[in-house]
Enzyme design. Structure first.
Site, mmCIF file in Angstrom:
data_model
loop_
_atom_site.group_PDB
_atom_site.id
_atom_site.type_symbol
_atom_site.label_atom_id
_atom_site.label_comp_id
_atom_site.label_asym_id
_atom_site.label_seq_id
_atom_site.Cartn_x
_atom_site.Cartn_y
_atom_site.Cartn_z
ATOM 1 N N ASN A 9 0.855 -1.194 0.000
ATOM 2 C CA ASN A 9 0.000 0.000 0.000
ATOM 3 C C ASN A 9 0.888 1.241 0.000
ATOM 4 O O ASN A 9 1.531 1.537 1.001
ATOM 5 C CB ASN A 9 -0.894 -0.023 1.253
ATOM 6 C CG ASN A 9 -1.721 1.240 1.398
ATOM 7 O OD1 ASN A 9 -1.871 2.009 0.456
ATOM 8 N ND2 ASN A 9 -2.260 1.458 2.594
ATOM 9 N N TRP A 10 0.885 1.951 -1.116
ATOM 10 C CA TRP A 10 1.727 3.159 -1.223
ATOM 11 C C TRP A 10 1.152 4.352 -0.465
ATOM 12 O O TRP A 10 1.809 5.372 -0.342
ATOM 13 C CB TRP A 10 1.860 3.571 -2.684
ATOM 14 C CG TRP A 10 2.824 2.768 -3.484
ATOM 15 C CD1 TRP A 10 3.509 1.645 -3.114
ATOM 16 C CD2 TRP A 10 3.227 3.045 -4.833
ATOM 17 N NE1 TRP A 10 4.300 1.210 -4.134
ATOM 18 C CE2 TRP A 10 4.148 2.051 -5.205
ATOM 19 C CE3 TRP A 10 2.893 4.033 -5.756
ATOM 20 C CZ2 TRP A 10 4.746 2.026 -6.472
ATOM 21 C CZ3 TRP A 10 3.478 3.999 -7.011
ATOM 22 C CH2 TRP A 10 4.401 3.004 -7.359
ATOM 23 N N GLU A 149 -5.272 -5.388 10.485
ATOM 24 C CA GLU A 149 -4.284 -4.345 10.707
ATOM 25 C C GLU A 149 -4.584 -3.607 12.014
ATOM 26 O O GLU A 149 -5.414 -2.678 12.031
ATOM 27 C CB GLU A 149 -4.328 -3.337 9.562
ATOM 28 C CG GLU A 149 -4.002 -3.918 8.209
ATOM 29 C CD GLU A 149 -3.419 -2.862 7.290
ATOM 30 O OE1 GLU A 149 -2.243 -2.985 6.951
ATOM 31 O OE2 GLU A 149 -4.126 -1.916 6.968
ATOM 32 N N SER A 186 3.535 -2.469 10.109
ATOM 33 C CA SER A 186 4.999 -2.391 10.256
ATOM 34 C C SER A 186 5.717 -3.675 9.835
ATOM 35 O O SER A 186 6.720 -4.054 10.447
ATOM 36 C CB SER A 186 5.364 -1.980 11.687
ATOM 37 O OG SER A 186 4.840 -0.706 11.982
ATOM 38 N N GLY A 207 2.934 -1.262 4.189
ATOM 39 C CA GLY A 207 2.767 0.093 3.672
ATOM 40 C C GLY A 207 4.135 0.671 3.370
ATOM 41 O O GLY A 207 4.633 0.584 2.241
ATOM 42 N N GLY A 208 4.787 1.202 4.391
ATOM 43 C CA GLY A 208 6.095 1.850 4.228
ATOM 44 C C GLY A 208 7.099 0.991 3.474
ATOM 45 O O GLY A 208 7.830 1.495 2.609
HETATM 46 C C1 PEP Z 1 -0.598 0.002 5.873
HETATM 47 O O1 PEP Z 1 -0.444 0.955 5.127
HETATM 48 O O2 PEP Z 1 -1.669 -0.632 5.832
HETATM 49 C C2 PEP Z 1 0.466 -0.398 6.778
HETATM 50 C C3 PEP Z 1 0.328 -1.498 7.472
HETATM 51 O O3 PEP Z 1 1.559 0.431 6.828
HETATM 52 P P1 PEP Z 1 2.981 0.089 7.498
HETATM 53 O O4 PEP Z 1 3.456 -1.195 6.915
HETATM 54 O O5 PEP Z 1 3.846 1.242 7.104
HETATM 55 O O6 PEP Z 1 2.786 -0.025 8.975
#
Ligand code: PEP
Length: 228
Positions: A9-10, A149, A186, A207-208
């Site tokens: 997920n950008w 999540e 994360s 995400g990141g």
């Molecule tokens: C997300 O965007 O759904 C997410 C889980 O982000 P991150 O991996 O950065 O925590």
């Protein structure tokens, strides 16, 4: 080999030029696992503005990635300024994220709104990755994938424990009958193995770590290696 599902997920990141570079770079970095990827759906969920550009770049780079949007209108096309309907999304993507916690928090999307969006997506032929923060939040019928999540783990560098994530994922599966449930919060190349080696967890939702081709490639390689 366990069949994994990985969705990146950008969020609200990347210009068209940056999107094209990302595809080119990632395609090179994944060339050694091209065969594995034919059995491992990897979906990249990008802003609406990048969808067409990525679609063509993926075709040119011959990389086996699927494309998703991050939101869809709860209305059909018409007088809804600023909205993008499911039919429009389906022209350029096969997947859509619905119910991400950032949509729930910053855009006040309710379970009722999200159920309408899921139905619109389904009617248009889109496959849905539906996000929930726990195993109590309702999941509309007909979604392909649920993303568990926990809100406190998103973008914080803190993860749920693999054991607890596995217990919540199992509970979501039992309540919703959705077969594919993934964990997000994360996830990185360094911790992905701990999640995908839990038998109940079908994949991950970074995400990141999906923004940088180096990090995303590391994550995909580590996930594949852990499930061989
Ligand atoms: C997300 O965007 O759904 C997410 C889980 O982000 P991150 O991996 O950065 O925590």
């Amino acid at each position: 080999m366990k069949k994994l599902f990985i969705a990146g997920n950008w969020k609200s990141n990347k210009t068209n030029a940056e999107s094209q570079l990302w595809v080119k770079d990632l395609a090179t970095k994944l060339s050694d696992v091209a065969a594995d990827l034919s059995n491992t759906p990897v979906v990249v969920c990008v802003p609406f503005t990048s969808l067409s550009v990525i679609r063509y770049a993926l075709g040119a780079a011959h990389v086996s990635l699927a494309l998703g949007a991050q939101n869809v209108s709860k209305f059909d096309e018409g007088a809804y300024t600023g909205e993008v309907s499911a039919k429009m999304v389906k022209e350029v993507a096969d997947w859509v994220i619905i119910g991400h916690s950032e949509r729930r928090k910053y855009f006040n999307e309710t379970d009722e709104d999200l159920a309408i969006k899921a139905q619109k997506a389904k009617d248009a032929g889109l496959k849905v990755i539906y996000c929930v923060p726990d195993d109590k939040t309702p999941v509309p019928e007909g979604v392909e994938v649920v993303g568990y999540e926990p809100v406190w783990a998103i973008g914080t560098g803190k993860t749920d424990s693999p054991e607890n994530a596995s217990a919540v994922v199992s509970s979501i599966k039992a309540k919703t009958k959705v077969a594919t449930v993934i964990y997000g919060g994360s996830v990185t190349g360094d911790n992905v193995a701990t999640f995908v080696s839990q038998s109940a967890i079908d994949g991950v939702f970074p995400g990141g770590a999906s923004l940088d081709p180096e990090k995303f490639s590391h994550l995909i390689h580590a996930a594949l290696a852990a499930t061989k």
